[in-house]
Write an enzyme that holds these catalytic residues in place. Sequence first.
Site, PDB file in Angstrom:
ATOM      1  N   ASP A 172       0.672  -1.336  -0.068  1.00 42.72           N
ATOM      2  CA  ASP A 172       0.141   0.169  -0.004  1.00 42.72           C
ATOM      3  C   ASP A 172       1.054   1.353  -0.137  1.00 42.72           C
ATOM      4  O   ASP A 172       0.465   2.271  -0.555  1.00 42.72           O
ATOM      5  CB  ASP A 172      -1.041   0.098   1.338  1.00 42.72           C
ATOM      6  N   HIS A 207      -5.420  -3.561   5.501  1.00 46.15           N
ATOM      7  CA  HIS A 207      -5.312  -3.673   4.318  1.00 46.15           C
ATOM      8  C   HIS A 207      -6.423  -4.395   3.570  1.00 46.15           C
ATOM      9  O   HIS A 207      -6.409  -5.632   3.097  1.00 46.15           O
ATOM     10  CB  HIS A 207      -3.957  -4.715   4.309  1.00 46.15           C
TER      11      HIS A 207
HETATM   12  N1  LIG Z   1      -0.199  -8.426   1.850  1.00 46.26           N
HETATM   13  C1  LIG Z   1      -0.667  -8.138   0.464  1.00 46.26           C
HETATM   14  O1  LIG Z   1      -0.413  -6.998   0.251  1.00 46.26           O
HETATM   15  C2  LIG Z   1      -0.891  -8.949  -0.759  1.00 46.26           C
HETATM   16  C3  LIG Z   1      -0.814  -8.668  -2.033  1.00 46.26           C
HETATM   17  C4  LIG Z   1      -0.904  -9.426  -2.897  1.00 46.26           C
HETATM   18  C5  LIG Z   1      -1.367 -10.748  -2.593  1.00 46.26           C
HETATM   19  N2  LIG Z   1      -1.433 -11.108  -1.138  1.00 46.26           N
HETATM   20  C6  LIG Z   1      -1.978 -12.392  -0.942  1.00 46.26           C
HETATM   21  O2  LIG Z   1      -0.851 -13.490  -0.820  1.00 46.26           O
HETATM   22  C7  LIG Z   1      -1.216 -14.750  -0.918  1.00 46.26           C
HETATM   23  C8  LIG Z   1      -0.534 -15.436  -1.951  1.00 46.26           C
HETATM   24  O3  LIG Z   1      -0.613 -15.087  -3.371  1.00 46.26           O
HETATM   25  P1  LIG Z   1       0.013 -15.645  -4.765  1.00 46.26           P
HETATM   26  O4  LIG Z   1      -0.439 -14.612  -6.010  1.00 46.26           O
HETATM   27  O5  LIG Z   1       1.281 -15.831  -4.360  1.00 46.26           O
HETATM   28  O6  LIG Z   1      -0.971 -17.129  -4.761  1.00 46.26           O
HETATM   29  P2  LIG Z   1      -0.328 -18.153  -5.696  1.00 46.26           P
HETATM   30  O7  LIG Z   1      -1.565 -19.287  -5.701  1.00 46.26           O
HETATM   31  O8  LIG Z   1       0.430 -17.864  -6.705  1.00 46.26           O
HETATM   32  O9  LIG Z   1       0.540 -18.972  -4.694  1.00 46.26           O
HETATM   33  C9  LIG Z   1       0.258 -19.229  -3.365  1.00 46.26           C
HETATM   34  C10 LIG Z   1       1.212 -20.460  -2.969  1.00 46.26           C
HETATM   35  O10 LIG Z   1       0.718 -20.941  -1.629  1.00 46.26           O
HETATM   36  C11 LIG Z   1       1.090 -22.238  -1.638  1.00 46.26           C
HETATM   37  N3  LIG Z   1       0.304 -23.064  -0.626  1.00 46.26           N
HETATM   38  C12 LIG Z   1      -1.032 -23.204  -0.680  1.00 46.26           C
HETATM   39  N4  LIG Z   1      -1.257 -23.882   0.334  1.00 46.26           N
HETATM   40  C13 LIG Z   1      -0.366 -23.987   1.414  1.00 46.26           C
HETATM   41  C14 LIG Z   1       0.110 -24.500   2.562  1.00 46.26           C
HETATM   42  N5  LIG Z   1      -0.747 -25.147   3.266  1.00 46.26           N
HETATM   43  N6  LIG Z   1       1.169 -24.553   2.824  1.00 46.26           N
HETATM   44  C15 LIG Z   1       2.265 -23.986   2.186  1.00 46.26           C
HETATM   45  N7  LIG Z   1       2.076 -23.394   1.008  1.00 46.26           N
HETATM   46  C16 LIG Z   1       0.830 -23.526   0.342  1.00 46.26           C
HETATM   47  C17 LIG Z   1       0.652 -22.944  -2.961  1.00 46.26           C
HETATM   48  O11 LIG Z   1       0.931 -24.010  -3.257  1.00 46.26           O
HETATM   49  C18 LIG Z   1       1.176 -21.649  -3.726  1.00 46.26           C
HETATM   50  O12 LIG Z   1       2.719 -22.296  -4.078  1.00 46.26           O
HETATM   51  C19 LIG Z   1      -2.867 -14.449  -1.181  1.00 46.26           C
HETATM   52  O13 LIG Z   1      -3.482 -14.768  -0.304  1.00 46.26           O
HETATM   53  C20 LIG Z   1      -2.899 -12.992  -1.698  1.00 46.26           C
HETATM   54  O14 LIG Z   1      -4.191 -12.656  -1.284  1.00 46.26           O
HETATM   55  C21 LIG Z   1      -1.076 -10.219  -0.377  1.00 46.26           C
END
Ligand SMILES: NC(=O)c1ccc[n+]([C@@H]2O[C@H](COP(=O)([O-])OP(=O)(O)OC[C@H]3O[C@@H](n4cnc5c(N)ncnc54)[C@H](O)[C@@H]3O)[C@@H](O)[C@H]2O)c1
Length: 331
Positions: free
Chosen positions: A173, A200
């Site tokens: 952000d 957030h």
């Molecule tokens: N904080 C922020 O500003 C922000 C910004 C963007 C995304 N996010 C969040 O980050 C998270 C991940 O996003 P992404 O685009 O990388 O998703 P993605 O689906 O590309 O990757 C997620 C990963 O998590 C793994 N995973 C799922 N369950 C798991 C478990 N039990 N143990 C370990 N690994 C596991 C999956 O295998 C995958 O590799 C989402 O929740 C998204 O909303 C947060």
Amino acid sequence: MLSAFARPAGAALRRSLSTSAQNNAKVAVLGASGGIGQPLSLLLKNSPLVSRLTLYDIAHTPGVAADLSHIETRATVKGYLGPEQLPDCLKGCDVVVIPAGVPRKPGMTRDDLFNTNATIVATLTAACAQHCPEAMVCIISNPVNSTIPITAEVFKKHGVYNPDKIFGVTTLDIVRANTFVAELKGLDPARVHVPVIGGHAGKTIIPVISQCTPKVDFPQDQLTTLIGRIQEAGTEVVKAKAGAGSATLSMAYAGARFVFSLVDAMNGKEGVVECSFVKSQETDCPYFSTPLLLGVRILRLGRLTVEEAEFSVFTTQERGPARLLQISFVQ
Ligand SMILES: NC(=O)c1ccc[n+]([C@@H]2O[C@H](COP(=O)([O-])OP(=O)(O)OC[C@H]3O[C@@H](n4cnc5c(N)ncnc54)[C@H](O)[C@@H]3O)[C@@H](O)[C@H]2O)c1
């Protein structure tokens, strides 16, 4: 006051963050094979601050780790696959970053992710509480407004809760606010600093443009559009990716920036400030993002403009802007 960062005993608090390992941080990424996890791991591998990188996921970590391990930087890289390998991934870690979980698809809010991601985060943080209770835990998984309270409860349940060591990563952000302000004013984004407080998600994201450095002024209609864009910037990316996920590259950048700031502070660097969603007594909300002088205390914000308060979720009958201004942000 917000967590022990806010207490006046700076030296003692600095000790709580300090590590004997100068430029020797051992960092784990949980969810390392994902859209965020892979570029985040790349940035961490590229840093001289990191000496050991352990990568955990339920899929693909052997490949991701093998790939990264060929890069000519000093951090060792090892992949861990599946729950039975998670303890070894975590042992000895100074910092754990968690981007594990499902991202949004168009039309979804961050809260729609709660059911899936709450369980994932609870499971992973329980392992942190057991195997690296002293590590700094940085949660990226959404909804951050909920995954941080969940992490706190998990650590409490295991009897190792320290609010100073649990961070919701809201850095994206701030990164977005800096970029958008710089674009509008023709400034170098690297020299723009906008505090973003609150939470957030949508209107809980409060960009404090009035405290931007350098000082910037906008006509009211432009300010309204700017604040709205910062609050909905995640949705802008989700829509543009059209079903292929949410922000990953910019999030990896932001996550790495937060980890590097944390490690700098752990290494004794002074004056490191980042906003993060943490346990808080600054407002009535038990968790809140404000600028943190890492290792020392929460920085108190000055007065918000009425407009900034009005753009926030706090402009409800119960929590009007006047109250927020008076109680929470007057120095
Ligand atoms: N904080 C922020 O500003 C922000 C910004 C963007 C995304 N996010 C969040 O980050 C998270 C991940 O996003 P992404 O685009 O990388 O998703 P993605 O689906 O590309 O990757 C997620 C990963 O998590 C793994 N995973 C799922 N369950 C798991 C478990 N039990 N143990 C370990 N690994 C596991 C999956 O295998 C995958 O590799 C989402 O929740 C998204 O909303 C947060």
